[in-house]
Design an enzyme around this catalytic site. Structure first.
Site, mmCIF file in Angstrom:
data_model
loop_
_atom_site.group_PDB
_atom_site.id
_atom_site.type_symbol
_atom_site.label_atom_id
_atom_site.label_comp_id
_atom_site.label_asym_id
_atom_site.label_seq_id
_atom_site.Cartn_x
_atom_site.Cartn_y
_atom_site.Cartn_z
ATOM 1 N N THR A 31 35.047 -68.941 24.801
ATOM 2 C CA THR A 31 36.489 -68.652 24.777
ATOM 3 C C THR A 31 36.764 -67.341 25.510
ATOM 4 O O THR A 31 37.693 -67.246 26.321
ATOM 5 C CB THR A 31 37.005 -68.572 23.321
ATOM 6 O OG1 THR A 31 36.444 -69.648 22.571
ATOM 7 C CG2 THR A 31 38.512 -68.652 23.263
ATOM 8 N N GLU A 103 29.308 -57.027 18.577
ATOM 9 C CA GLU A 103 30.689 -57.466 18.344
ATOM 10 C C GLU A 103 31.265 -56.752 17.117
ATOM 11 O O GLU A 103 32.426 -56.329 17.124
ATOM 12 C CB GLU A 103 30.714 -58.979 18.131
ATOM 13 C CG GLU A 103 30.385 -59.759 19.392
ATOM 14 C CD GLU A 103 30.262 -61.260 19.177
ATOM 15 O OE1 GLU A 103 30.369 -61.990 20.168
ATOM 16 O OE2 GLU A 103 30.061 -61.696 18.038
HETATM 17 C C1 5RP Z 1 29.228 -64.825 19.748
HETATM 18 C C2 5RP Z 1 30.397 -65.145 18.916
HETATM 19 C C3 5RP Z 1 31.466 -66.008 19.518
HETATM 20 O O1 5RP Z 1 32.668 -65.352 19.431
HETATM 21 C C4 5RP Z 1 31.547 -67.292 18.769
HETATM 22 O O2 5RP Z 1 30.261 -67.886 18.748
HETATM 23 C C5 5RP Z 1 32.548 -68.253 19.395
HETATM 24 O O3 5RP Z 1 32.033 -68.768 20.576
HETATM 25 P P1 5RP Z 1 32.840 -69.754 21.502
HETATM 26 O O4 5RP Z 1 34.027 -69.004 22.017
HETATM 27 O O5 5RP Z 1 31.850 -70.110 22.593
HETATM 28 O O6 5RP Z 1 33.224 -70.964 20.703
HETATM 29 O O7 5RP Z 1 30.537 -64.749 17.795
HETATM 30 O O8 5RP Z 1 28.284 -64.085 19.046
#
Ligand code: 5RP
Length: 219
Positions: A31, A103
């Protein structure tokens, strides 16, 4: 509408939160990758940009952005990231991509945290998505045994090493009825670096890509 398009629309809506002369933190995942693709259009508004992973840094640098270290910029004005699950309190599960530690640091350092998801990620109760936990390698089995006693099923994410040189346990079937308490409890296990529950520092704004529109929760 396809999931990818919903993610893309949520990412596009997040651009509205990027004001002039800000320090922007950028999360990790598919995303956020849509957001990164759009960032050149707001390049002039960014005083500095900080990244949550080597993967995100590489993508930003490909687009000509100079990525700063958090230590060099102080606090972040705005952090934008995805999530694996979100509830109505804007508490999250994150770490599907394994970048949860950085994060969580960036979310903690941010004045505003905008989370972008598609509608499949909005849940009544967190925990259907296996909860990622980053552990230091020598503590992996010890932490796994402790979690098994809490009735979670820890699965080692094999052949995966985090940007910090650590391992990930994905905890299946953990009942998370109180995300705040569970985050605290798991954080207290020796050897756990980061728990993928973001409840003590939830998102401030949740942008949800839906079939025909964008829904925004929080402010
Ligand atoms: C990575 C994360 C991502 O934000 C989470 O996995 C969502 O991923 P995506 O946008 O590919 O669905 O926490 O560590």
């Amino acid at each position: 509408m396809q999931q990818a398009e919903k993610k893309q629309n949520a990412a596009k809506a997040a651009l509205n939160y990027i004001e002039n002369d800000i320090v922007l933190g950028v999360g990790t995942g598919s995303t956020v990758n849509y957001l990164i693709d759009l960032l050149p259009s707001v390049r002039d508004r960014l005083r500095a940009i900080v990244s949550s992973s080597t993967a995100t840094t590489a993508r930003l640098e490909e687009l000509g952005f100079e990525v700063s270290l958090l230590n060099a910029v102080g606090d972040i004005d705005l952090y934008i990231d995805g999530a694996d699950e979100a509830n109505k309190h804007l508490q999250l599960i994150k770490g599907g991509g394994g970048a949860l530690t950085r994060e969580k640091v960036l979310a903690g350092a941010a004045r505003k945290f905008v989370c972008i998801i598609d509608d499949s990620k909005l849940v009544g109760r967190l925990g259907e998505f296996p909860l990622p936990i980053e552990v230091i390698p020598m503590a992996q089995s010890f932490v796994a045994r402790k979690i098994a006693k809490m009735r979670g099923q820890p699965i080692w994410r094999e052949k995966f090493v985090t940007d910090n040189g650590n391992h990930i346990l994905d905890i299946h079937n953990l009942v998370i009825s109180n995300p705040l308490e569970m985050e605290t409890r798991l954080n207290q296990l020796p050897g756990v670096l980061t728990v993928g529950i973001f409840a003590h520092r939830p998102a401030d704004v949740l942008i949800i890509g839906e079939d025909s529109n964008i829904r925004v929760m929080g402010k």
